[in-house]
Scaffold this motif. Structure first.
Motif, short mmCIF file in Angstrom:
data_model
loop_
_atom_site.label_atom_id
_atom_site.label_comp_id
_atom_site.label_asym_id
_atom_site.label_seq_id
_atom_site.Cartn_x
_atom_site.Cartn_y
_atom_site.Cartn_z
N ARG A 317 0.82 -1.20 0.00
CA ARG A 317 0.00 0.00 0.00
C ARG A 317 0.86 1.26 0.00
N ARG A 318 1.88 1.30 0.87
CA ARG A 318 2.77 2.47 0.93
C ARG A 318 3.51 2.64 -0.39
N SER A 320 2.57 1.79 -3.41
CA SER A 320 1.69 2.31 -4.46
C SER A 320 1.41 3.80 -4.26
N GLU A 321 1.12 4.19 -3.02
CA GLU A 321 0.78 5.58 -2.76
C GLU A 321 1.96 6.52 -3.03
N GLU A 322 3.15 6.17 -2.55
CA GLU A 322 4.30 7.08 -2.67
C GLU A 322 4.86 7.11 -4.09
N THR A 323 4.84 6.00 -4.80
CA THR A 323 5.33 6.01 -6.19
C THR A 323 4.38 6.79 -7.08
N ALA A 324 3.08 6.70 -6.81
CA ALA A 324 2.11 7.45 -7.62
C ALA A 324 2.23 8.95 -7.36
N GLY A 325 2.45 9.33 -6.08
CA GLY A 325 2.55 10.74 -5.74
C GLY A 325 3.85 11.38 -6.21
#
Length: 353
Positions: A317-318, A320-325
């Motif tokens: 989850r972390r 996915s969120e940080e790479t997308a941002g």
């Protein structure tokens, strides 16, 4: 519908037409009168005190008793208890009431009904054994046990309300139990749990490969050493091999592509029951990290998602969120998503190489 024919009443002597096949009295009144007459005659001959003194706890006839219980009567005639009750209802047997809930049947009447002769019970009771102990020791079912002892003419002896059987005669009647060292044998249930194979497949394989087998009671045992020579142990399979399903999940590859790759590479396989195993080292060379047919420049500059999670020690989850941002550069190749190593190092720090 045809008639059942005529018969002569055993009480009044009148000829009557039968309503059922075993009818021997013309009416209920005659049946009761005859039964009461038999009871009175039996009481005069034996007396209530003599009847109670001669109530026995074994088969009755063998010890010279004159009256036996319903259960012992069924044992003497080798029939079921309901059959004895039917004979009583039909007037063929005439029990004597000892108490409000207890009746006894004349042994002489039973012998006359069955055509048997009173004689000594077969069996050496110098070493008696209980029923449950006998079934466990000889490893036979209840039905087979009673069928065999009945053929041999052996009847139990009841002592203090418990049935006992002659052990020395049972030793001759049933084969001696097999003695074996448990450390030298697998049970079929144990092998089934270890390998995932069905019990039938295990027995068939052992028979086909001529692996040593013995039967102990109802269990089939397989020679441990011979089995291990023919099969991989469960520990070896877990440590060194993967099933097809395990490999597909680990390398994230479809079944068609998996077999296409392993067949083209000529990788050896091991079949165990319904499962096919492949050596982990062979599959790692073919699929690990690079995946199938991935160019070298991609593996130098990019890393696939499943390996990135392990390299940078982050959760899905972390990640996915940080790479997308952060706008990490990524590409999809051969069914896998690849991420720029440089961008991931900047976000998560230097990962292990």
């Amino acid at each position: 519908m045809g008639t059942l024919g005529n018969a002569v009443c055993r009480n009044c002597g009148r000829v009557f037409e039968r309503e059922f096949g075993r009818q021997v009295f013309c009416c209920e009144k005659c049946r009761r009168e005859k039964m009461n007459e038999r009871r009175r005659a039996a009481r005069r001959l034996a007396g209530e005190a003599a009847v109670e003194e001669r109530i026995v706890t074994d088969s009755g006839a063998e010890r010279g008793a004159r009256y036996v219980s319903i259960k012992d009567a069924a044992l003497m005639l080798e029939v079921s208890r309901p059959t004895i009750y039917r004979k009583i209802e039909a007037g063929e047997l005439h029990p004597i009431k000892v108490s409000s809930r207890t009746v006894r049947i004349s042994v002489a009447e039973l012998l006359a009904d069955s055509g048997l002769e009173a004689g000594a019970n077969k069996g050496d009771f110098s070493v008696p054994v209980k029923l449950d102990e006998a079934l466990e020791f000889y490893g036979v079912s209840r039905s087979k046990f009673f069928a065999d002892i009945r053929k041999a003419g052996i009847r139990p002896r009841r002592i203090s309300g418990v049935d006992f059987f002659p052990k020395r005669d049972l030793d001759r009647l049933f084969p001696a139990p097999v003695k074996y060292n448990r450390d030298e044998w697998y049970s079929v249930a144990e092998l089934s749990e270890k390998t995932g194979m069905s019990a039938k497949h295990i027995r068939d394989f052992a028979r086909k490969k001529s692996i040593g087998r013995i039967t102990v009671g109802r269990r089939v045992l397989i020679n441990r050493r011979e089995w291990d020579l023919e099969r991989f142990s469960k520990g070896q399979l877990d440590e060194e091999f993967l099933t097809v399903d395990q490999a597909k999940k680990l390398y994230r590859i479809g079944q068609g592509r998996f077999y296409e790759a392993v067949n083209a590479a000529g990788i050896q396989r091991h079949r165990d029951g319904t499962f096919v195993y492949f050596r982990k080292t062979d599959l790692d060379k073919l699929f690990r990290r690079t995946g199938p047919d991935v160019p070298d420049y991609v593996t130098r500059e990019f890393i696939c998602a499943k390996d990135a999670l392990k390299t940078y020690h982050v959760g899905r989850r972390r990640f996915s969120e940080e790479t997308a941002g952060a706008g990490v550069r990524k590409m999809k190749l051969k069914g896998f998503m690849w991420y720029s190593r440089e961008d991931l190092d900047r976000i998560f720090g230097k990962g292990k190489k």
